[in-house]
Design an enzyme around this catalytic site. Structure first.
Site, short mmCIF file in Angstrom:
data_model
loop_
_atom_site.label_atom_id
_atom_site.label_comp_id
_atom_site.label_asym_id
_atom_site.label_seq_id
_atom_site.Cartn_x
_atom_site.Cartn_y
_atom_site.Cartn_z
N TYR A 296 0.82 -1.20 0.00
CA TYR A 296 0.00 0.00 0.00
C TYR A 296 0.86 1.25 0.00
O TYR A 296 2.08 1.18 0.23
CB TYR A 296 -0.94 0.00 1.21
CG TYR A 296 -0.28 0.37 2.53
CD1 TYR A 296 0.60 -0.50 3.17
CD2 TYR A 296 -0.51 1.61 3.13
CE1 TYR A 296 1.21 -0.15 4.37
CE2 TYR A 296 0.08 1.96 4.33
CZ TYR A 296 0.94 1.08 4.94
OH TYR A 296 1.56 1.43 6.13
N ARG B 291 8.12 3.66 -4.94
CA ARG B 291 8.14 2.76 -3.78
C ARG B 291 7.09 1.66 -3.94
O ARG B 291 7.33 0.50 -3.57
CB ARG B 291 7.90 3.56 -2.50
CG ARG B 291 8.21 2.75 -1.25
CD ARG B 291 8.22 3.61 -0.01
NE ARG B 291 6.92 4.20 0.26
CZ ARG B 291 6.69 5.11 1.21
NH1 ARG B 291 7.68 5.54 1.96
NH2 ARG B 291 5.49 5.59 1.39
N ARG C 280 -7.86 -20.52 -0.44
CA ARG C 280 -6.82 -20.28 0.56
C ARG C 280 -5.74 -21.36 0.56
O ARG C 280 -6.01 -22.53 0.82
CB ARG C 280 -7.43 -20.17 1.96
CG ARG C 280 -6.40 -19.76 3.01
CD ARG C 280 -6.99 -19.64 4.40
NE ARG C 280 -5.97 -19.19 5.34
CZ ARG C 280 -5.06 -20.01 5.90
NH1 ARG C 280 -5.07 -21.30 5.62
NH2 ARG C 280 -4.15 -19.52 6.73
N HIS D 4 -1.16 -21.11 1.22
CA HIS D 4 -0.15 -20.09 1.48
C HIS D 4 0.62 -19.66 0.23
O HIS D 4 0.82 -18.48 0.00
CB HIS D 4 0.83 -20.57 2.54
CG HIS D 4 0.27 -20.52 3.93
ND1 HIS D 4 -0.78 -21.31 4.32
CD2 HIS D 4 0.60 -19.78 5.01
CE1 HIS D 4 -1.08 -21.06 5.59
NE2 HIS D 4 -0.24 -20.13 6.03
N LYS E 86 6.48 -1.94 1.74
CA LYS E 86 5.34 -1.32 2.44
C LYS E 86 4.14 -2.26 2.36
O LYS E 86 3.23 -2.07 1.56
CB LYS E 86 5.03 0.06 1.85
CG LYS E 86 4.16 0.92 2.76
CD LYS E 86 4.24 2.37 2.39
CE LYS E 86 3.29 3.27 3.15
NZ LYS E 86 3.39 3.20 4.61
N GLU F 298 12.83 3.17 13.19
CA GLU F 298 11.92 4.19 12.67
C GLU F 298 10.72 4.26 13.58
O GLU F 298 10.63 3.54 14.57
CB GLU F 298 11.51 3.87 11.23
CG GLU F 298 10.76 2.56 11.09
CD GLU F 298 10.41 2.22 9.64
OE1 GLU F 298 10.21 3.12 8.83
OE2 GLU F 298 10.34 1.01 9.34
N LEU G 262 11.42 1.41 6.34
CA LEU G 262 10.77 1.84 5.12
C LEU G 262 11.41 3.19 4.76
O LEU G 262 11.45 4.08 5.61
CB LEU G 262 9.26 2.04 5.35
CG LEU G 262 8.51 2.49 4.11
CD1 LEU G 262 8.27 1.31 3.18
CD2 LEU G 262 7.20 3.15 4.48
N1 PDD Z 1 3.21 5.46 6.91
N2 PDD Z 1 7.91 4.29 8.20
C1 PDD Z 1 6.78 3.56 8.26
C2 PDD Z 1 6.80 2.24 8.94
C3 PDD Z 1 5.61 4.04 7.65
O1 PDD Z 1 4.48 3.30 7.70
C4 PDD Z 1 5.63 5.31 7.02
C5 PDD Z 1 4.42 5.86 6.34
C6 PDD Z 1 6.82 6.05 7.03
C7 PDD Z 1 6.94 7.39 6.39
O2 PDD Z 1 6.82 7.31 4.99
P1 PDD Z 1 6.33 8.54 4.13
O3 PDD Z 1 7.21 9.69 4.42
O4 PDD Z 1 6.48 8.08 2.71
O5 PDD Z 1 4.91 8.80 4.55
C8 PDD Z 1 7.95 5.49 7.61
C9 PDD Z 1 1.95 5.79 6.26
C10 PDD Z 1 1.67 7.24 6.24
C11 PDD Z 1 0.83 4.95 6.89
O6 PDD Z 1 1.09 3.78 7.12
O7 PDD Z 1 -0.26 5.46 7.12
#
Ligand code: PDD
Length: 292
Positions: free
Chosen positions: A33, A52, A99, A101, A146, A179, A203
């Site tokens: 996503y 990304r 279903r 895996h 992501k 992070e 990420l």
């Molecule tokens: N989250 N790290 C993680 C684990 C994230 O889920 C996100 C973004 C970021 C920052 O990424 P960006 O600058 O591209 O928004 C870092 C989004 C906003 C979410 O999950 O809602």
């Protein structure tokens, strides 16, 4: 304004969008996503989000997604509102299949977009600074993807909320901070802006990349580094970056102040540069709806 969705090419109110319970996104979290910020009807950092998304799809070998078509659908969904200050959510799953895996022999990816109005609730905290907690990083080894497998992030965010904080900074068993649960972070020490190295333990934030680029353009030095939980007391400034957080000063971690407990000058300068960049993006008709 009601949120509007586009599910597999069909536009409809978000409340009416339905997927199969056999969708692998639902059963396995077999999905990726993106979340984008829309300023004045224009998607911000669109190119970076799309790169990304491609990286995440490639990493999980989810094939058959026409990203140009998906981008056109995103722009059409924004225009259908018409949305001004908004958030776009984009999710692609491996699709619907009995279903099991391993990857199904045949499945068509499910492509969901929705756009909803966004009211920025962070404005005051960007001035005063935010309080965060630390929380163990219990996620998997491919945080550069992501994916919608977000339980580690969900538990951390919940811990932050229960502590009355906006975010949880995640740390590995050796104390290394990676992070936030849904944001990136940077710190300032010795006049230098430091960021966690790009790799599979984080990420790579589109906002972080943009902010560090702004910083370099402003003559500031940005370097890769490692910050341990026990060294938080030695940093001059700490800030979060993210799609909705933008540049958010952090003034307290686990109840202890960062430096003098107030947003620092480097963070302030980056906030100013960020606001200016968004302002230029919004004002520049040449940028078009495609954005950067
Ligand atoms: N989250 N790290 C993680 C684990 C994230 O889920 C996100 C973004 C970021 C920052 O990424 P960006 O600058 O591209 O928004 C870092 C989004 C906003 C979410 O999950 O809602």
């Amino acid at each position: 304004m009601e949120p509007i969705a586009n599910l597999n090419g069909r536009q409809l109110p978000l409340a009416e969008a339905r997927i199969s319970v056999l969708d692998r996104g639902f059963l396995f979290g077999d999905a990726v996503y993106e979340v984008l910020r829309i300023y004045s009807g224009k998607p911000w950092l669109l190119q970076a989000h799309w790169e990304r998304l491609r990286h995440s799809l490639d990493a999980l070998r989810i094939r058959g997604v026409d990203l140009d078509r998906l981008r056109q659908r995103l722009l059409a969904t924004i225009a259908a509102g018409p949305f001004q200050e908004a958030i776009a959510y984009v999710q692609v799953t491996r699709g619907v299949a009995p279903r099991a895996h391993a990857f199904p022999a045949e499945a068509t990816p499910t492509e969901l977009i929705y756009v909803q109005a966004y009211h920025d609730t962070h404005a005051e905290m960007r001035q005063t600074g935010a309080a965060v907690v630390t929380y163990p990083d219990i996620r998997w080894d491919r945080c550069d993807v992501k994916s919608t497998n977000l339980l580690g992030n969900v538990l951390a965010a919940q811990a932050a909320q229960e502590a009355g904080c906006v975010e949880a900074l995640l740390y590995l068993p050796d104390g290394t901070l990676t992070e936030g649960s849904h944001t990136s972070f940077c710190w300032v020490k010795g006049g230098i802006i430091w960021a966690t190295p790009q790799g599979s333990s984080i990420l790579l934030g589109t906002t972080r990349s943009f902010v560090t680029q702004l910083a370099r353009g402003d003559g500031l030095t940005v370097r890769d580094g490692t910050l341990r939980r026990e060294d938080l007391g030695t940093v001059a400034e700490l800030f979060l970056t993210g799609t909705t957080s933008e540049v958010m000063p952090v003034v307290q971690v686990d109840g202890r102040p960062i430096a003098d407990g107030r947003p620092g000058p480097v963070t302030r300068r980056l906030q100013e540069l960020y606001r200016r960049a968004v302002g230029e993006f919004v004002a520049n008709p040449a940028e078009g709806a495609g954005g950067r």
